[in-house]
Design an enzyme around this catalytic site. Structure first.
Site, PDB file in Angstrom:
ATOM      1  N   THR A   1      35.184  39.365  34.575  1.00 34.81           N
ATOM      2  CA  THR A   1      35.124  37.789  34.361  1.00 34.81           C
ATOM      3  C   THR A   1      36.796  37.547  33.750  1.00 34.81           C
ATOM      4  O   THR A   1      36.691  36.532  33.209  1.00 34.81           O
ATOM      5  CB  THR A   1      34.564  37.559  33.316  1.00 34.81           C
ATOM      6  N   ALA A   2      37.417  38.984  33.911  1.00 32.92           N
ATOM      7  CA  ALA A   2      38.549  38.354  33.535  1.00 32.92           C
ATOM      8  C   ALA A   2      39.853  38.395  34.788  1.00 32.92           C
ATOM      9  O   ALA A   2      40.045  36.839  34.498  1.00 32.92           O
ATOM     10  CB  ALA A   2      39.385  39.676  32.679  1.00 32.92           C
ATOM     11  N   ARG A   3      40.067  39.107  34.910  1.00 34.48           N
ATOM     12  CA  ARG A   3      41.043  38.175  35.940  1.00 34.48           C
ATOM     13  C   ARG A   3      41.835  39.122  36.687  1.00 34.48           C
ATOM     14  O   ARG A   3      41.274  40.637  37.253  1.00 34.48           O
ATOM     15  CB  ARG A   3      42.850  38.566  35.498  1.00 34.48           C
TER      16      ARG A   3
ATOM     17  N   ASP B   1      33.974  37.867  39.419  1.00 37.48           N
ATOM     18  CA  ASP B   1      34.110  36.520  38.697  1.00 37.48           C
ATOM     19  C   ASP B   1      35.561  35.860  39.457  1.00 37.48           C
ATOM     20  O   ASP B   1      35.698  34.689  39.573  1.00 37.48           O
ATOM     21  CB  ASP B   1      33.418  36.311  37.737  1.00 37.48           C
TER      22      ASP B   1
ATOM     23  N   GLU C   1      42.748  34.251  44.553  1.00 37.50           N
ATOM     24  CA  GLU C   1      41.609  33.850  44.783  1.00 37.50           C
ATOM     25  C   GLU C   1      42.199  32.135  45.069  1.00 37.50           C
ATOM     26  O   GLU C   1      41.153  30.797  45.759  1.00 37.50           O
ATOM     27  CB  GLU C   1      40.454  33.719  43.039  1.00 37.50           C
TER      28      GLU C   1
ATOM     29  N   HIS D   1      34.716  31.844  39.864  1.00 41.01           N
ATOM     30  CA  HIS D   1      35.675  31.725  38.388  1.00 41.01           C
ATOM     31  C   HIS D   1      35.074  30.886  38.197  1.00 41.01           C
ATOM     32  O   HIS D   1      34.971  29.424  37.188  1.00 41.01           O
ATOM     33  CB  HIS D   1      37.099  31.361  38.714  1.00 41.01           C
TER      34      HIS D   1
HETATM   35  P1  NAD Z   1      42.230  37.960  23.849  1.00 39.15           P
HETATM   36  O1  NAD Z   1      42.796  37.475  24.026  1.00 39.15           O
HETATM   37  O2  NAD Z   1      41.540  36.833  22.414  1.00 39.15           O
HETATM   38  O3  NAD Z   1      41.600  38.931  23.343  1.00 39.15           O
HETATM   39  C1  NAD Z   1      42.054  39.674  25.078  1.00 39.15           C
HETATM   40  C2  NAD Z   1      41.880  41.189  24.699  1.00 39.15           C
HETATM   41  O4  NAD Z   1      42.167  42.563  25.639  1.00 39.15           O
HETATM   42  C3  NAD Z   1      43.064  41.598  23.641  1.00 39.15           C
HETATM   43  O5  NAD Z   1      42.195  42.035  22.194  1.00 39.15           O
HETATM   44  C4  NAD Z   1      43.662  42.754  24.095  1.00 39.15           C
HETATM   45  O6  NAD Z   1      44.769  43.272  22.682  1.00 39.15           O
HETATM   46  C5  NAD Z   1      42.903  43.117  24.741  1.00 39.15           C
HETATM   47  N1  NAD Z   1      44.218  43.610  25.870  1.00 39.15           N
HETATM   48  C6  NAD Z   1      45.273  43.395  26.813  1.00 39.15           C
HETATM   49  N2  NAD Z   1      45.759  44.266  27.320  1.00 39.15           N
HETATM   50  C7  NAD Z   1      44.944  45.078  28.209  1.00 39.15           C
HETATM   51  C8  NAD Z   1      44.441  46.783  28.107  1.00 39.15           C
HETATM   52  N3  NAD Z   1      46.034  46.806  28.884  1.00 39.15           N
HETATM   53  N4  NAD Z   1      43.742  47.533  27.904  1.00 39.15           N
HETATM   54  C9  NAD Z   1      43.071  47.274  26.939  1.00 39.15           C
HETATM   55  N5  NAD Z   1      43.481  45.628  26.440  1.00 39.15           N
HETATM   56  C10 NAD Z   1      44.048  44.662  26.529  1.00 39.15           C
HETATM   57  O7  NAD Z   1      41.617  36.360  24.615  1.00 39.15           O
HETATM   58  P2  NAD Z   1      40.192  36.026  25.437  1.00 39.15           P
HETATM   59  O8  NAD Z   1      39.599  34.962  25.125  1.00 39.15           O
HETATM   60  O9  NAD Z   1      39.277  38.150  24.564  1.00 39.15           O
HETATM   61  O10 NAD Z   1      39.627  36.771  26.381  1.00 39.15           O
HETATM   62  C11 NAD Z   1      40.318  37.666  27.637  1.00 39.15           C
HETATM   63  C12 NAD Z   1      40.555  37.303  29.352  1.00 39.15           C
HETATM   64  O11 NAD Z   1      39.225  36.791  29.928  1.00 39.15           O
HETATM   65  C13 NAD Z   1      41.040  36.157  29.315  1.00 39.15           C
HETATM   66  O12 NAD Z   1      42.782  36.676  29.536  1.00 39.15           O
HETATM   67  C14 NAD Z   1      41.127  35.649  30.882  1.00 39.15           C
HETATM   68  O13 NAD Z   1      41.867  36.343  32.035  1.00 39.15           O
HETATM   69  C15 NAD Z   1      39.296  35.724  30.886  1.00 39.15           C
HETATM   70  N6  NAD Z   1      38.712  34.393  31.040  1.00 39.15           N
HETATM   71  C16 NAD Z   1      37.887  34.401  32.003  1.00 39.15           C
HETATM   72  C17 NAD Z   1      37.473  33.030  32.866  1.00 39.15           C
HETATM   73  C18 NAD Z   1      36.765  32.912  33.565  1.00 39.15           C
HETATM   74  O14 NAD Z   1      35.756  31.988  33.747  1.00 39.15           O
HETATM   75  N7  NAD Z   1      36.190  34.321  34.247  1.00 39.15           N
HETATM   76  C19 NAD Z   1      38.053  31.955  31.147  1.00 39.15           C
HETATM   77  C20 NAD Z   1      38.281  32.780  30.249  1.00 39.15           C
HETATM   78  C21 NAD Z   1      39.129  33.496  29.887  1.00 39.15           C
END
Ligand code: NAD
Length: 334
Positions: A236-238, A262, A267, A299
């Site tokens: 659900t990340a990227r 997701d 996309e 998404h």
């Molecule tokens: P956040 O910044 O709070 O947390 C991201 C974490 O990832 C941090 O702790 C960081 O240190 C860690 N990180 C970075 N690169 C890394 C790697 N290579 N290996 C391991 N850890 C790593 O962000 P969040 O608010 O928790 O959001 C996380 C991700 O969720 C966002 O970056 C976005 O891509 C995704 N997101 C998806 C949706 C959706 O609807 N699908 C909505 C919002 C966010």
């Protein structure tokens, strides 16, 4: 009193907008349904202090230049991501940028948990059998309980942490990996391990880190080969974190058990749009849509009423802070 122009209000934002207007009579703003483009940029006049946007397509330099000419001070996006904007141009034209960095982490976590459970209880196989009127109890659909599984959380920020909480609350063993481990949850919510250990030991792997150039296709053929047979991947990340053709190969070879996606790397041309009756020319996306062992969604993990409201409120309040107080905790440094 500051005044803003809100672009591209969607139907599902109307309720949030009405509530905001009632709750914040002190903030003046005008709402439009269209997105900001070169064709309509003249509606941004010197009357406004800022624009509130949620763009799905890139804007030409003339648009940024026009905003600057009209004295626009702040460009506030109703999203966490700012990758669809030209930050170099905002800087060049001296327009400040705000986002809404964390608007409802539990919404995304809930979705990640739900999709993982769909595969964990073999619902994809059970549904297929049921559609074929095969109601037998048989080894191919027997499950193990979530209490007997190991869940690996990659990225333990706002969303990863909430996802860990979901799995921990139902008794799963939760492992975590992050470039910067969070000591306040280590030991209590999850056990931090190195990525290699997490990959090898987890039955479910849920991704929660941003896409960076360092983790582009981090989840590739080599990584999938190290994962347990039958393991489930939840993204659900990227999309760019996952090499999708390699994922398909692993599923076809019967190594991975399922993937909930997701997000998909390419996309953008399709999401969020009505593609009914249209050809999907991306062969990989077409294949994702055909497979029972892929749960694809456009998404939508964030998509709850509370997230939509938090995005709407957060963007306007951030813009208002910039104009009225000269600063906002949501300002994105350019
Ligand atoms: P956040 O910044 O709070 O947390 C991201 C974490 O990832 C941090 O702790 C960081 O240190 C860690 N990180 C970075 N690169 C890394 C790697 N290579 N290996 C391991 N850890 C790593 O962000 P969040 O608010 O928790 O959001 C996380 C991700 O969720 C966002 O970056 C976005 O891509 C995704 N997101 C998806 C949706 C959706 O609807 N699908 C909505 C919002 C966010």
């Amino acid at each position: 009193m500051s005044k803003f122009l809100v672009f591209s209000l969607r139907d599902d934002e109307v309720k949030a907008e009405e509530l905001f207007r009632a709750e914040h009579p002190e903030i003046e703003y005008v709402v439009r349904r269209d997105i900001l483009t070169k064709a309509n940029m003249d509606v941004v006049t010197a009357d406004y202090d800022g624009v509130i946007v949620q763009q799905i397509q890139a804007m030409e330099e003339e648009v940024y230049e026009h905003l600057a000419n009209m004295g626009i001070k702040v460009f506030a996006t109703r999203s966490a991501g700012v990758d669809m904007y030209r930050t170099d141009l905002l800087k060049k034209y001296n327009i400040r940028l705000t986002n809404v960095p964390s608007y409802s982490p539990e919404s995304i976590s809930e979705y990640a948990f739900t999709s993982a459970m769909y595969f964990a209880r073999n619902m994809h196989k059970i549904q297929k059998n049921v559609r074929e009127r095969d109601f037998r109890w048989q080894p191919s659909i027997i499950s193990t309980r979530i209490q007997d599984k190991v869940v690996g959380i990659v990225g333990t920020g706002f969303i990863g942490r909430e996802t860990a909480r979901f799995f921990k609350s139902v008794g799963a063993k939760v492992l975590g990996y992050d470039l910067y481990p969070n000591e306040s949850i280590a030991g209590s919510l999850l056990e931090y391990v190195d990525l290699e250990t997490l990959i090898k030991e987890s039955d479910i792997i849920s991704l929660h880190m941003p896409a960076t150039k360092d983790n582009h296709h981090l989840f590739n053929a080599e990584m999938f080969a190290k994962m347990k047979k039958g393991a489930i991947l939840v993204n659900t990340a990227r999309g760019a974190i996952v090499d999708t053709p390699a994922l398909l190969e692993s599923l076809k070879a019967g190594h991975l058990g399922g993937a909930a996606l997701d997000t998909y790397e390419f996309e953008a041309p399709y999401v969020p749009k009505d593609n009914r009756g249209k050809e999907i020319s991306d062969a990989v996306l077409s294949e994702l849509l055909e497979r029972d062992d892929i749960l694809y969604s456009p998404h939508v993990a964030f998509y709850t009423e509370s997230a939509v409201k938090a995005l709407f409120d957060g963007a306007i309040l951030a813009a208002d802070d910039i104009v009225e107080k000269g600063e906002s905790k949501f300002e994105v440094k350019l």
